[in-house]
Every structure is written in structure tokens, then in C-alpha cells.
Design a protein around this motif. Sequence first.
Motif, mmCIF file in Angstrom:
data_model
loop_
_atom_site.group_PDB
_atom_site.id
_atom_site.type_symbol
_atom_site.label_atom_id
_atom_site.label_comp_id
_atom_site.label_asym_id
_atom_site.label_seq_id
_atom_site.Cartn_x
_atom_site.Cartn_y
_atom_site.Cartn_z
ATOM 1 N N ALA A 105 -63.919 6.623 -52.635
ATOM 2 C CA ALA A 105 -65.208 6.813 -52.846
ATOM 3 C C ALA A 105 -65.889 8.200 -51.747
ATOM 4 N N GLY A 106 -65.039 8.746 -51.023
ATOM 5 C CA GLY A 106 -65.379 10.016 -50.292
ATOM 6 C C GLY A 106 -65.888 9.420 -49.022
ATOM 7 N N VAL A 107 -65.565 8.340 -48.553
ATOM 8 C CA VAL A 107 -65.762 7.809 -47.101
ATOM 9 C C VAL A 107 -64.945 8.870 -46.202
ATOM 10 N N ARG A 108 -65.437 9.391 -45.425
ATOM 11 C CA ARG A 108 -64.833 10.348 -44.282
ATOM 12 C C ARG A 108 -64.012 9.653 -43.365
ATOM 13 N N ARG A 109 -64.870 8.713 -42.485
ATOM 14 C CA ARG A 109 -64.358 8.007 -41.292
ATOM 15 C C ARG A 109 -64.008 6.614 -41.689
ATOM 16 N N PHE A 110 -63.052 6.105 -41.066
ATOM 17 C CA PHE A 110 -62.640 4.765 -41.178
ATOM 18 C C PHE A 110 -62.036 4.396 -39.812
ATOM 19 N N LEU A 111 -62.876 3.400 -39.123
ATOM 20 C CA LEU A 111 -62.590 2.958 -38.043
ATOM 21 C C LEU A 111 -62.056 1.366 -37.909
ATOM 22 N N TYR A 112 -61.007 1.191 -37.487
ATOM 23 C CA TYR A 112 -60.158 -0.096 -37.511
ATOM 24 C C TYR A 112 -59.887 -0.614 -36.553
ATOM 25 N N ALA A 113 -60.448 -2.054 -36.557
ATOM 26 C CA ALA A 113 -60.243 -2.773 -35.365
ATOM 27 C C ALA A 113 -59.188 -3.372 -35.158
ATOM 28 N N SER A 114 -58.206 -2.699 -34.462
ATOM 29 C CA SER A 114 -56.768 -3.237 -34.202
ATOM 30 C C SER A 114 -57.008 -4.165 -32.896
ATOM 31 N N THR A 115 -55.704 -4.381 -32.098
ATOM 32 C CA THR A 115 -55.595 -5.259 -30.829
ATOM 33 C C THR A 115 -54.647 -4.699 -30.251
ATOM 34 N N CYS A 116 -54.577 -5.026 -28.722
ATOM 35 C CA CYS A 116 -53.634 -4.754 -27.920
ATOM 36 C C CYS A 116 -52.390 -5.558 -27.989
ATOM 37 N N SER A 117 -52.710 -6.892 -28.652
ATOM 38 C CA SER A 117 -51.554 -7.832 -29.058
ATOM 39 C C SER A 117 -50.566 -7.096 -29.689
ATOM 40 N N VAL A 118 -50.712 -6.093 -30.419
ATOM 41 C CA VAL A 118 -49.310 -5.469 -31.114
ATOM 42 C C VAL A 118 -48.240 -5.091 -30.014
ATOM 43 N N TYR A 119 -48.648 -4.804 -28.783
ATOM 44 C CA TYR A 119 -47.505 -4.542 -27.856
ATOM 45 C C TYR A 119 -46.752 -5.877 -27.596
ATOM 46 N N GLY A 120 -47.205 -7.077 -28.006
ATOM 47 C CA GLY A 120 -46.198 -8.284 -27.594
ATOM 48 C C GLY A 120 -46.005 -8.549 -26.148
ATOM 49 N N SER A 121 -44.540 -8.658 -25.605
ATOM 50 C CA SER A 121 -44.309 -8.789 -24.434
ATOM 51 C C SER A 121 -44.207 -7.318 -23.822
ATOM 52 N N GLY A 122 -45.306 -6.953 -22.889
ATOM 53 C CA GLY A 122 -45.156 -5.343 -22.421
ATOM 54 C C GLY A 122 -44.196 -5.149 -21.113
ATOM 55 N N GLY A 123 -43.985 -6.224 -20.557
ATOM 56 C CA GLY A 123 -43.177 -6.009 -18.943
ATOM 57 C C GLY A 123 -44.111 -5.686 -17.940
ATOM 58 N N ALA A 124 -43.506 -5.013 -16.954
ATOM 59 C CA ALA A 124 -44.361 -4.982 -15.757
ATOM 60 C C ALA A 124 -45.248 -3.658 -15.686
ATOM 61 N N ASP A 125 -44.784 -2.513 -16.848
ATOM 62 C CA ASP A 125 -45.474 -1.309 -16.767
ATOM 63 C C ASP A 125 -46.670 -1.276 -17.690
ATOM 64 N N LEU A 126 -47.543 -0.378 -17.236
ATOM 65 C CA LEU A 126 -48.652 -0.222 -18.161
ATOM 66 C C LEU A 126 -48.360 0.356 -19.495
ATOM 67 N N VAL A 127 -48.642 -0.184 -20.641
ATOM 68 C CA VAL A 127 -48.302 0.286 -21.844
ATOM 69 C C VAL A 127 -49.362 1.177 -22.260
ATOM 70 N N THR A 128 -48.817 2.214 -22.973
ATOM 71 C CA THR A 128 -49.828 3.284 -23.640
ATOM 72 C C THR A 128 -49.675 3.188 -25.200
#
Length: 346
Positions: A105-128
Motif C-alpha cells: 500500500a506504500g506505507v513507508r514506516r513500520f514500527l513493530y512492538a517486539s520484546t526483550c524476552s527474545v533473549y531468553g536466559s541472558g546470563g550475567a552480562d548486559l545483553v545488547t
Amino acid sequence: MRVLLTGHQGYLGSVMAPVLQAAGHDVVGLDTGLFAGCLLGPAPVDPPAFDVDLRDLTDTHVQGFDAVVHLAALSNDPLGSLAPEITYEINHRASVRLAHLAKEAGVRRFLYASTCSVYGSGGADLVTESAPLRPLTPYAESKVRVEDDVAAIADSGFSPVFLRNATAFGYSPRLRADIVLNNLVGAAVLTGQVRVMSDGTPWRPLVHAQDIAAAFSCALTAPIDRVHCAAYNVGTEINNVTVAQIAATVADAVPDSRVVISGEAGPDPRSYRVDFSAIRGAFDGYEPRWSVADGAVELYQQYIRWGLTPARFAEHYTRLAHLETLKAAGKLDSTLRFERIGAEHG
């Protein structure tokens, strides 16, 4: 900018719609109203909207928009685990179809609400944002699939941005109580106990609903060449806290309440701390304003102000229980569709 906001009658959408409108955008909602009645306080003034299931969209629903902000989803892990096939149908397949329709349809921008839970178990370090994605639930896995599939169709005319929200908290006129801070404050108000079912050690990154809305507002106007097809963690490092720390903060905010860490649910594998520096670098002036302590006080005040009751807390503000109530009343079928779905309104 003319913006289509899916899930505008949900917990986040009810906060985000007025934020986007205040920024000068022409907002049109899209929602079936599954959670429109989950009110704590007066109903908000909703934008004009399409009353349509995400699975039933046509090209007419996306015509004439500059951007799509896509929030609509089955949005918690217990529900996703109970009905994983419906979670994938709505959260994955219908979301990717929406992106294709928007692009056509020609929509230029698409903002998607994802989640930090995609990282699962991230351990002790800060995940980027470059960390491996290890989703542990159907809900989180559906988010990873949408990110991959929508990124695959990005081009010079269609620019997606993936906003990986930390665990939301805070007041919304359409409340959710099945997210950790909202739940613990509500339980403390009603029972005097801040009851933690795990051992309290898992890390959680938290972010206020208002700060999520502000991030999406920034993303709508950020230079496309800076944010094209990028993922951003949404939150702030000061709100990387353990569940036990959240509980202690709640006990400080709710008079005459005490922490009870039962451990009866066993260890929780979802534990991660998140780095949020990328979003501050990409979105000029973006800095989350709400601490966990601020949110706990806000929730306590709003629960008291609007007379939180045990029945509404358990049945209306918990996603799984609310949907089961609608099904038992004959309002939803086995696929979570309303027995009668209306047409466009507003």
C-alpha cells in the motif's frame, strides 16, 4: 503523519494513542476490542478505528497511511503456552501479512512492538541488540519470527524498526495485572502480601508504558537512514532489577505490606539484564523517566483511587482469565474470534 495503530484498545495502546496524537499525528486505531472493557477508571477517548481481527485485514485497512505502529498481539507467556497455534497465527502469520499489505500500500514506516524476552536466559552480562536470540516461550519465539520475516522485505520504500520492549509496568486506563510490577502491587493492596512465586533471583528489565510510548513516538520521526531495519531495546539500565528487588520496592510503596518469597513455582529460566544505550544514541533526547519505585507508587495510588477489587484483579486484568471468561460467556469461539465481528466504525 497519518498513523495506523494496531491494538489501540490494549494496555499499551491506550497509553500510546494519546501520546502520538499529542505529537501531532493523525492516529487511526485497529482492534477487535478483546480488552476494551478491562478498565481501571474512566474509559479513554479512543481515536477513530477499524473494528477488525488482525487475521482478517485487507488492503483497504492500510491504504493512505504514512506509518503502521503494530502493537496487537496475544501478549503474555501463559496464554501463548496454552494456545501456541493461535499465538503463531495471530502474533506471527497475521503480523507478517500486515507488513506485506502495508508495503504493497506504500506505507513507508513500520514500527513493530517486539520484546526483550527474545533473549531468553541472558546470563550475567548486559545483553545488547546483537546478542543471540534464545526465546523460551511461544510468545517470544513468535516475536523473533516476525522480526526475521519483516526484515526480509525491507527496502528503500519500506522501513521497519523493531522495538524490543522491556517488561512493561505502570498505570493504563486499560490495565494489565499479569505483568510483574502491576501484579505485585495489586496483590499487596488486596492482601497485604507481596508474594513472589519464584525464588526471587531472576533479573528483569522493566519499562513504564509511558516510556514505551515515547520511544515509539521518537521512532516515527527519526531519520529513516539512521534507524532503517534496526532493532532497539526499550528501557533503562536503572530498571534492570531482580524479582526480589521489585518485591521490596512494592513493600516500600504499599503501606502495611510485607514480602513473602515462597519459591513454590521453582526456578525461572527467564533471567536477563539489558543494555539500552543504542536507543539513546539513535533517538535524540530519548531518556526513560520512570523508575520502578515511581511506578509502584503510581500503581498503588491508582488502585486505591479507583477501588481495585479482588474479582476485577483476577478476572478482568489478567489476560488469560479474561479471555476464558469471554469464552465461557459464549462471546468468543475456540479461535478467540468474537462470535460476531463488526465492520469499520468511528
